[in-house]
Structure formats: C-alpha cells, structure tokens
Enzyme design. Structure first.
Site, PDB file in Angstrom:
ATOM      1  N   HIS A 236       0.829  -1.202   0.000  1.00 35.79           N
ATOM      2  CA  HIS A 236       0.000   0.000   0.000  1.00 35.79           C
ATOM      3  C   HIS A 236       0.865   1.255   0.000  1.00 35.79           C
ATOM      4  O   HIS A 236       0.505   2.253  -0.643  1.00 35.79           O
ATOM      5  CB  HIS A 236      -0.951   0.038   1.191  1.00 35.79           C
ATOM      6  CG  HIS A 236      -1.862   1.219   1.128  1.00 35.79           C
ATOM      7  ND1 HIS A 236      -2.967   1.263   0.304  1.00 35.79           N
ATOM      8  CD2 HIS A 236      -1.800   2.438   1.723  1.00 35.79           C
ATOM      9  CE1 HIS A 236      -3.543   2.447   0.413  1.00 35.79           C
ATOM     10  NE2 HIS A 236      -2.858   3.186   1.268  1.00 35.79           N
ATOM     11  N   ASP A 240       0.584   4.312  -2.620  1.00 32.52           N
ATOM     12  CA  ASP A 240       0.563   5.740  -2.283  1.00 32.52           C
ATOM     13  C   ASP A 240       1.659   6.496  -3.028  1.00 32.52           C
ATOM     14  O   ASP A 240       1.441   7.606  -3.529  1.00 32.52           O
ATOM     15  CB  ASP A 240       0.770   5.925  -0.779  1.00 32.52           C
ATOM     16  CG  ASP A 240      -0.508   5.710   0.023  1.00 32.52           C
ATOM     17  OD1 ASP A 240      -1.602   5.669  -0.566  1.00 32.52           O
ATOM     18  OD2 ASP A 240      -0.394   5.583   1.261  1.00 32.52           O
ATOM     19  N   HIS A 263       3.414  10.720   2.294  1.00 36.20           N
ATOM     20  CA  HIS A 263       2.951  11.645   1.263  1.00 36.20           C
ATOM     21  C   HIS A 263       3.773  12.935   1.227  1.00 36.20           C
ATOM     22  O   HIS A 263       4.194  13.391   0.167  1.00 36.20           O
ATOM     23  CB  HIS A 263       1.482  11.992   1.503  1.00 36.20           C
ATOM     24  CG  HIS A 263       0.580  10.801   1.529  1.00 36.20           C
ATOM     25  ND1 HIS A 263       0.408   9.969   0.448  1.00 36.20           N
ATOM     26  CD2 HIS A 263      -0.219  10.305   2.512  1.00 36.20           C
ATOM     27  CE1 HIS A 263      -0.449   9.020   0.763  1.00 36.20           C
ATOM     28  NE2 HIS A 263      -0.849   9.200   2.005  1.00 36.20           N
TER      29      HIS A 263
END
Length: 307
Positions: A236, A240, A263
């Site tokens: 995951h 992202d 992020h």
C-alpha cells in the site's frame, strides 16, 4: 500516444477522514488536458483544481490539493495511483465534496471501473520525465530518492513496532501493468494506538476496520477476512507513492526509493526534483519507451491475475 477514458465512470462512498458522503465522476478529456478536479458542490469562485505537485498542501495522513483560490480536494492518492497505473493521462474529475471517496481503502475499484470503461488513445504523443541525476530528501529517519532508470521502479521499505507489520521491503518494476496485478488491491492501514488520536483530531471519521482500512494492534490484524497479501502494508505504501508521483504531471522514468517515507516526503522530493533542471528532462515517448510506461498494454482481464 496520450490516453483518456472511453466513457465516464462514477464512484460513491465516504471520505476516509471527513466521513462525509461523496460522489466523484471521472470524465474523458482531450489530449494535453492533464488531470483536473472540479468541485461541483461549490457555486462561486475558481472550482478547478489541477492535480499537480505544486498544488499540494502539507496535510496529515493524506495528499491534499489546493488551488490559488483556496479550494481544495483531499485524499487523492488512491485515485491518482489508479489513473497512473492504468496509463491514463487526461481526465476531468467532478466531485461534490472536499474528499475523494475511500471505497475499500485501495485502488482496486477505481482500476476495475477504468478498465471496464475502456482506454481511448488520443492523437498526441505521450511525454515522460526522465531522471538524469539522483535527487534525495530526508526528514529524520525517513528518506526518499529518485535516480536514473529506464523504467519507473519503486523500492520501498517500512519498519513498524507492531509485530503484525514489522519490517517489510519490496521492489517492483511498474511497467506492463504491474501496478494492477501487484499493488492495486492493497488497502490503507494504521495502528490501533493511532485511531483514537486521529478521530479526536477530526481525522479517520469515515474509517471502518475491515471495510475500508486495515488496523494493526500488536500481532493482531483487524481486516475483515485477513490480509490480501502477507506484505500488504508495504504494497500500500508503494501504491501511495505512485499516486503522489503521478502529480509530477507525466510518468517518471527512473528509480524511486522510499524508506519510511510518506505523502509529504514524496511531494518534497518532487519539489526538489523540479527545483533542479539538471536532474531531469521531459522526453517525447517513442514506441519503445511507451511500452515501458505503467498501464501500457493493460487489459481488463489482467485484474484476474492479481496476486
């Protein structure tokens, strides 16, 4: 050649952090349009938001885009990853709220709908961003790096105290639909110890363990049926990263490495890249290069091959 959808597709659900009901519709767009969001719930002002690295506003636990008028849309990373992973370069996303629906916490439903709708080739050549020199950013123990490579390769490592996560590392060449087969169904996750804190701060209000998020508590996993992959968390994180890298505005030809990165750090890396014109070059893709881009040659049947 550049691409878009053949037909529009809509997604309804709740925002992971807001908990609000929302509908997002992804429309076909012409060549050179790029990816834009339009807030249909707002009547006044500039409601168009470009999906671009320099419009990212630092936000906890998600990627948030803000235009010059202050209009925003958040949690765009899973949708952006699906667009990039399917090789879609042009689209208008109309959304009636401030946050993209979380769906099942992965990109799988976006990918399924995009491939079912069909991908349209446009009469304009694709471009890519070729990395020429290494660029690296750090924040404490976390770091992210871009370095030269013939295709987009993602190498990610995570390290958590929770026994059910621990240390995980994975490297994947993103060419030829690898995102769809290897990463697209991996769900967002968090630690049980963080859930109450997030909700007390107005975050994760739409999160439901086992429905749209995986929650880890020591050696326990709350996922509603177990993990989809033994290393689902690091997959995951790679998902992202692809979504955040898609905000570069074109596919990247180079190697991305992330160590405990999130992020904000990936966006910081893009800002460092574009601040150094000697570190990259925008290239027009010939047929040989185009075959190496994420999503090239992808078919709806490839969904059945997910690991």
């Amino acid at each position: 050649m550049q691409t878009t959808l053949k037909n529009k597709v809509s997604f309804k659900g709740v925002g992971l952090h807001s908990g609000a009901r929302v509908c997002a519709t992804v429309h076909p767009a012409s060549a050179e349009y790029g990816i834009w969001f339009r807030r249909t719930d707002l009547a006044d002002g500039d409601v168009l938001i470009p999906a671009r690295w320099d419009c990212v506003e630092r936000s906890p636990l998600c990627t948030k885009l803000v235009n010059e008028a202050g209009i925003s849309v958040s949690t765009v990373e899973h949708l952006m990853a699906a667009l990039a992973g399917c090789g879609l370069q042009n689209a208008l996303i109309e959304i009636d709220g401030p946050e993209v629906p979380i769906l099942d916490g992965s990109s799988a439903q976006f990918v399924d709908a995009f491939l079912a709708a069909g991908i349209q080739m446009l009469d304009a050549p694709s471009r890519a961003i070729r990395i020429l020199k290494p660029v690296e950013v750090r924040e404490g123990a976390a770091w992210a790096r871009l370095s030269p490579g013939d295709t987009l390769e993602i190498d990610f490592q995570i390290d958590f105290e929770e026994a059910a996560i621990g240390r995980q590392q994975k490297t994947l060449n993103m060419a030829n639909g690898a995102f769809v087969r290897e990463l697209s169904d991996s769900r967002t996750f968090c630690r049980r110890a963080d859930v109450d804190t997030m909700q007390a701060n107005g975050l994760a209000l739409g999160g439901v363990p086992g429905e749209n998020a995986v929650v880890f508590d020591g050696d326990l996993v709350e996922s509603g049926g177990g993990l989809r992959h033994a290393d689902e968390p690091v997959r995951h994180k790679m998902l992202d990263a692809l979504g955040d890298l898609a905000l570069a505005g074109a596919p990247i030809l180079g190697r991305y490495e992330g160590h405990r990165a999130g992020h904000a750090l990936t966006n910081k890396l893009l800002r460092a890249l574009f601040a150094n014109p000697e570190a990259y070059r925008v290239v027009t893709c010939d047929a040989d290069v185009a075959r190496l881009l994420p999503g090239a040659g992808l078919r709806h049947a490839d969904l059945a091959l997910t690991a």
